[in-house]
Design a protein around this motif. Structure first.
Motif, PDB file in Angstrom:
ATOM      1  N   ASN A 319       0.862  -1.108  -0.015  1.00 63.54           N
ATOM      2  CA  ASN A 319       0.079  -0.011   0.019  1.00 63.54           C
ATOM      3  C   ASN A 319       0.847   1.341   0.192  1.00 63.54           C
ATOM      4  O   ASN A 319       0.473   2.451  -0.434  1.00 63.54           O
ATOM      5  CB  ASN A 319      -0.972  -0.082   1.018  1.00 63.54           C
ATOM      6  CG  ASN A 319      -2.042  -0.776   0.896  1.00 63.54           C
ATOM      7  OD1 ASN A 319      -2.735  -0.962  -0.251  1.00 63.54           O
ATOM      8  ND2 ASN A 319      -2.680  -1.769   1.820  1.00 63.54           N
ATOM      9  N   ASP A 320       1.920   1.239   0.522  1.00 63.91           N
ATOM     10  CA  ASP A 320       3.064   2.452   0.400  1.00 63.91           C
ATOM     11  C   ASP A 320       3.376   2.558  -0.857  1.00 63.91           C
ATOM     12  O   ASP A 320       3.682   3.811  -1.405  1.00 63.91           O
ATOM     13  CB  ASP A 320       4.212   2.022   1.611  1.00 63.91           C
ATOM     14  CG  ASP A 320       3.876   1.913   2.846  1.00 63.91           C
ATOM     15  OD1 ASP A 320       2.855   2.193   3.408  1.00 63.91           O
ATOM     16  OD2 ASP A 320       4.762   0.962   3.554  1.00 63.91           O
ATOM     17  N   ASP A 410      -8.833   1.076  -4.164  1.00 59.97           N
ATOM     18  CA  ASP A 410      -9.695   1.004  -5.658  1.00 59.97           C
ATOM     19  C   ASP A 410      -9.849   2.478  -5.997  1.00 59.97           C
ATOM     20  O   ASP A 410     -10.485   2.604  -6.910  1.00 59.97           O
ATOM     21  CB  ASP A 410     -11.060   0.409  -5.443  1.00 59.97           C
ATOM     22  CG  ASP A 410     -11.846   0.830  -4.253  1.00 59.97           C
ATOM     23  OD1 ASP A 410     -11.437   1.929  -3.895  1.00 59.97           O
ATOM     24  OD2 ASP A 410     -12.768   0.437  -4.154  1.00 59.97           O
ATOM     25  N   ASN A 411      -9.266   3.205  -5.417  1.00 57.74           N
ATOM     26  CA  ASN A 411      -9.407   4.673  -5.837  1.00 57.74           C
ATOM     27  C   ASN A 411      -8.077   5.457  -5.492  1.00 57.74           C
ATOM     28  O   ASN A 411      -7.259   5.020  -4.593  1.00 57.74           O
ATOM     29  CB  ASN A 411     -10.416   5.382  -5.303  1.00 57.74           C
ATOM     30  CG  ASN A 411     -10.346   5.674  -4.076  1.00 57.74           C
ATOM     31  OD1 ASN A 411     -10.004   6.630  -3.373  1.00 57.74           O
ATOM     32  ND2 ASN A 411     -10.703   4.708  -2.901  1.00 57.74           N
ATOM     33  N   ILE A 412      -7.893   6.531  -6.334  1.00 60.36           N
ATOM     34  CA  ILE A 412      -6.367   7.337  -6.068  1.00 60.36           C
ATOM     35  C   ILE A 412      -6.471   8.007  -4.903  1.00 60.36           C
ATOM     36  O   ILE A 412      -5.282   8.240  -4.069  1.00 60.36           O
ATOM     37  CB  ILE A 412      -6.170   8.298  -7.258  1.00 60.36           C
ATOM     38  CG1 ILE A 412      -4.635   8.582  -7.095  1.00 60.36           C
ATOM     39  CG2 ILE A 412      -7.272   9.448  -7.225  1.00 60.36           C
ATOM     40  CD1 ILE A 412      -4.058   9.378  -8.331  1.00 60.36           C
ATOM     41  N   ILE A 416      -3.336   7.965  -2.263  1.00 59.93           N
ATOM     42  CA  ILE A 416      -2.576   9.252  -1.736  1.00 59.93           C
ATOM     43  C   ILE A 416      -2.314   9.391  -0.223  1.00 59.93           C
ATOM     44  O   ILE A 416      -1.671   9.784   0.371  1.00 59.93           O
ATOM     45  CB  ILE A 416      -3.222  10.422  -2.458  1.00 59.93           C
ATOM     46  CG1 ILE A 416      -3.368  10.515  -3.831  1.00 59.93           C
ATOM     47  CG2 ILE A 416      -2.681  11.953  -1.631  1.00 59.93           C
ATOM     48  CD1 ILE A 416      -4.089  11.578  -4.464  1.00 59.93           C
ATOM     49  N   GLU A 417      -3.753   8.814   0.319  1.00 62.44           N
ATOM     50  CA  GLU A 417      -3.636   8.981   1.794  1.00 62.44           C
ATOM     51  C   GLU A 417      -2.479   7.861   2.514  1.00 62.44           C
ATOM     52  O   GLU A 417      -1.717   8.177   3.245  1.00 62.44           O
ATOM     53  CB  GLU A 417      -4.866   8.601   2.263  1.00 62.44           C
ATOM     54  CG  GLU A 417      -5.076   8.730   4.033  1.00 62.44           C
ATOM     55  CD  GLU A 417      -6.641   8.344   4.282  1.00 62.44           C
ATOM     56  OE1 GLU A 417      -6.721   8.124   5.484  1.00 62.44           O
ATOM     57  OE2 GLU A 417      -7.479   8.208   3.569  1.00 62.44           O
ATOM     58  N   LEU A 440       1.433  16.632  -6.579  1.00 58.06           N
ATOM     59  CA  LEU A 440       0.988  16.535  -8.224  1.00 58.06           C
ATOM     60  C   LEU A 440      -0.169  15.641  -8.518  1.00 58.06           C
ATOM     61  O   LEU A 440      -1.036  15.897  -9.087  1.00 58.06           O
ATOM     62  CB  LEU A 440       2.297  16.062  -8.912  1.00 58.06           C
ATOM     63  CG  LEU A 440       3.390  17.111  -8.961  1.00 58.06           C
ATOM     64  CD1 LEU A 440       4.636  16.323  -9.616  1.00 58.06           C
ATOM     65  CD2 LEU A 440       2.925  18.127 -10.186  1.00 58.06           C
ATOM     66  N   LYS A 441      -0.283  14.429  -7.462  1.00 54.31           N
ATOM     67  CA  LYS A 441      -1.204  13.443  -7.756  1.00 54.31           C
ATOM     68  C   LYS A 441      -2.252  13.934  -7.120  1.00 54.31           C
ATOM     69  O   LYS A 441      -3.399  13.707  -7.835  1.00 54.31           O
ATOM     70  CB  LYS A 441      -0.732  12.132  -7.097  1.00 54.31           C
ATOM     71  CG  LYS A 441       0.321  11.294  -7.491  1.00 54.31           C
ATOM     72  CD  LYS A 441       0.309  10.829  -8.969  1.00 54.31           C
ATOM     73  CE  LYS A 441       0.985  11.740 -10.092  1.00 54.31           C
ATOM     74  NZ  LYS A 441       0.876  11.391 -11.374  1.00 54.31           N
ATOM     75  N   GLN A 442      -2.492  14.738  -6.020  1.00 57.29           N
ATOM     76  CA  GLN A 442      -3.748  15.397  -5.482  1.00 57.29           C
ATOM     77  C   GLN A 442      -4.187  16.264  -6.472  1.00 57.29           C
ATOM     78  O   GLN A 442      -5.329  16.496  -6.516  1.00 57.29           O
ATOM     79  CB  GLN A 442      -3.297  15.941  -3.962  1.00 57.29           C
ATOM     80  CG  GLN A 442      -4.595  16.442  -3.424  1.00 57.29           C
ATOM     81  CD  GLN A 442      -5.123  15.548  -2.435  1.00 57.29           C
ATOM     82  OE1 GLN A 442      -4.345  14.637  -1.867  1.00 57.29           O
ATOM     83  NE2 GLN A 442      -6.274  15.289  -2.441  1.00 57.29           N
ATOM     84  N   ALA A 443      -3.263  17.321  -7.156  1.00 58.16           N
ATOM     85  CA  ALA A 443      -3.845  18.211  -8.095  1.00 58.16           C
ATOM     86  C   ALA A 443      -4.608  17.658  -9.112  1.00 58.16           C
ATOM     87  O   ALA A 443      -5.510  17.963  -9.631  1.00 58.16           O
ATOM     88  CB  ALA A 443      -2.739  18.993  -8.483  1.00 58.16           C
ATOM     89  N   SER A 444      -3.956  16.430  -9.815  1.00 56.82           N
ATOM     90  CA  SER A 444      -4.910  15.551 -10.744  1.00 56.82           C
ATOM     91  C   SER A 444      -6.085  15.220 -10.547  1.00 56.82           C
ATOM     92  O   SER A 444      -7.387  15.378 -10.921  1.00 56.82           O
ATOM     93  CB  SER A 444      -4.028  14.672 -11.338  1.00 56.82           C
ATOM     94  OG  SER A 444      -3.027  15.368 -12.124  1.00 56.82           O
TER      95      SER A 444
END
Length: 476
Positions: A319-320, A410-412, A416-417, A440-444
């Protein structure tokens, strides 16, 4: 403008293959960097018809950037190539924007003129910080540094081969047009191993394979994949940095060939709902003194205790690592158990739903296959995270670790968390780069629907890091 007066270098594919394989052998033999530099500069100086050298590097998300230097300028100024890092996503802030490009002369390629333009050669660059050290957000440089350390300290050569799937769609720039069309159009509906000689998919695969062969990839096999208009072109194992470079070249070649044919090669993990998505199965092994350390004829599944230790560390950190291996909103559509999705954090020799598979092998080919990787992931981040985790990570106290009922997100947002909360991700990338990548991933993600739903939505394509351009990013 007339081409009558132009006389730039155009080599046959046979000549290109011979030259590129020769350079590849130098890389394998770990030829001294100074000797490589001297040889390549001499090649460029002595070879008439070379007009420019294309320098390639990748941003933090893995998007490939290219800039051309005039050959004469490069030969005289190769040690003083600067660029504005603030214009590259995930690199420096505007107030501290100057970065330098060093040239990795061992990663030099003679380029086919009909694909890259006549009179051009390619070389991968290394991003150098103001203090002269490798730039922390250039994950290629970080991967190279880690691989070199492992060789010097332990005698390990890190090897990788990636099986990269993609889709071929009708029309140029089909991804950028998706916000208007709302659909991708197949060029072939045949499916696994099925295409007629001369149909668009077969012609595309044949042409891309020819270019790869000319560039020294040493191809193994190519074929249509399970989904309609899906393809895979396999090539041989390589040392880890070269393997990651070849992923970038593979995608570049496929995109260029498709464009020349009036089509689009897409490496979105799940561009079409209802059919299998695309993966980038990542096969890895470690050799020492030319011996495969993952092989054990008497071991469980015929791999060594070292290989199982490597696997257990990756399973512990599953998961990391997920956000690095599945780097986009769209990637989490692929982690769907109805389509052979490798979303279970376990290891198996047979279950293709497992994050890690142990393929049938022998003394030469024994390896570990990490299946839960999207084709849009930064290849340098993928291979750095897999090898560094497998060698330096920890084994968690998880009951029945290799077969536990554990699943990838099952979701970004969950990914991210997990990534932000991971101490190991900080050790892997450094806290600063970890934070930049997560941002960057959060912004998308924040530009897309929070719930995936059942259909692919325009924002997950439009704001995808591979598709990204400044015009689209501004339309929000």
């Amino acid at each position: 403008m007339s081409g009558t007066y132009r006389d730039f270098l155009e080599l046959s594919y046979e000549e290109l293959e011979e030259k590129n394989l020769s350079i590849k052998e130098e890389r394998k033999q770990r030829t001294d960097a100074g000797k490589l530099q001297e040889a390549r500069l001499k090649d460029l100086t002595d070879t008439k018809g070379v007009k420019a050298v294309t320098v390639l590097f990748s941003d933090l998300e893995g998007r490939l950037h290219m800039l051309d230097y005039d050959k004469k300028f490069l030969v005289n100024s190769f040690d003083n190539l600067t660029f504005d890092g603030s214009s590259i996503r995930g690199f420096t802030a505007q107030k501290e924007s100057d970065l330098r490009l060093g040239l990795d002369w061992g990663s030099f390629y003679w380029a086919p003129a009909d694909v890259f333009g006549s009179g051009k050669a390619l070389v991968f660059g290394e991003v150098i910080d103001k203090d002269g050290k490798p730039y922390a957000a250039d994950l290629r440089g970080m991967l190279k540094q880690f691989a070199n350390e492992q060789y010097k300290q332990n005698g390990y050569t890190l090897n990788a081969a990636n099986e990269i799937e993609g889709f071929l769609f009708d029309g140029v720039d089909a991804e950028r047009s998706f916000a208007k069309t709302g659909a991708f159009e197949y060029v072939n509906a045949g499916g696994y191993y099925h295409s007629l000689p001369g149909d668009p998919l077969r012609e595309f695969i044949d042409t891309a394979a020819e270019v790869q062969r000319a560039m020294g990839f040493e191809n193994e096999k190519d074929h249509p994949e399970v989904a309609p208009s899906q393809f895979e072109i396999n090539y041989t194992y390589g040392e880890v940095v070269s393997a990651a470079d070849q992923i970038q070249l593979y995608k570049l070649i496929c995109r260029q060939i498709a464009t020349q044919m009036g089509m689009t090669a897409s490496f979105l993990p799940k561009p079409v709902t209802g059919v299998n998505g695309s993966g980038m199965h990542t096969n890895v092994s470690i050799t020492k003194d030319k011996k495969n350390l993952f092989w054990d004829a008497n071991g469980q599944e015929k791999i060594s205790p070292m290989a199982w230790d490597f696997i257990d560390k990756i399973l512990t950190a599953g998961n990391d690592l997920c956000l690095l291996l599945n780097a986009s909103v769209n990637a989490y559509r692929r982690l769907d158990p109805h389509f052979e999705a490798p979303n279970q954090i376990k290891a198996s020799a047979t279950d293709r739903g497992s994050m890690i598979r142990i393929p049938i092998g022998n003394e030469k080919s024994a390896r570990v296959e990490v299946r839960s990787v999207g084709p849009d992931a930064n290849p340098y981040a993928v291979l750095l995270s897999v090898f560094k985790t497998g060698l330096e990570g920890e084994i968690g106290k998880i009951e029945n670790l290799r077969q536990a009922e554990r699943y990838l997100p099952d979701n970004i947002y969950t990914a991210i968390e997990n990534f932000r909360g991971s101490a190991w991700a900080g050790k892997l990338l450094g806290e600063d780069v970890k934070g930049r990548y997560a941002d960057l991933k959060q912004a998308s993600a924040d530009r897309c629907a929070r719930l995936l739903g059942t259909i692919v939505k325009a924002p997950e394509v439009q704001f995808h890091h591979d598709v990204y351009n400044q015009l689209l990013w501004g339309q929000f």
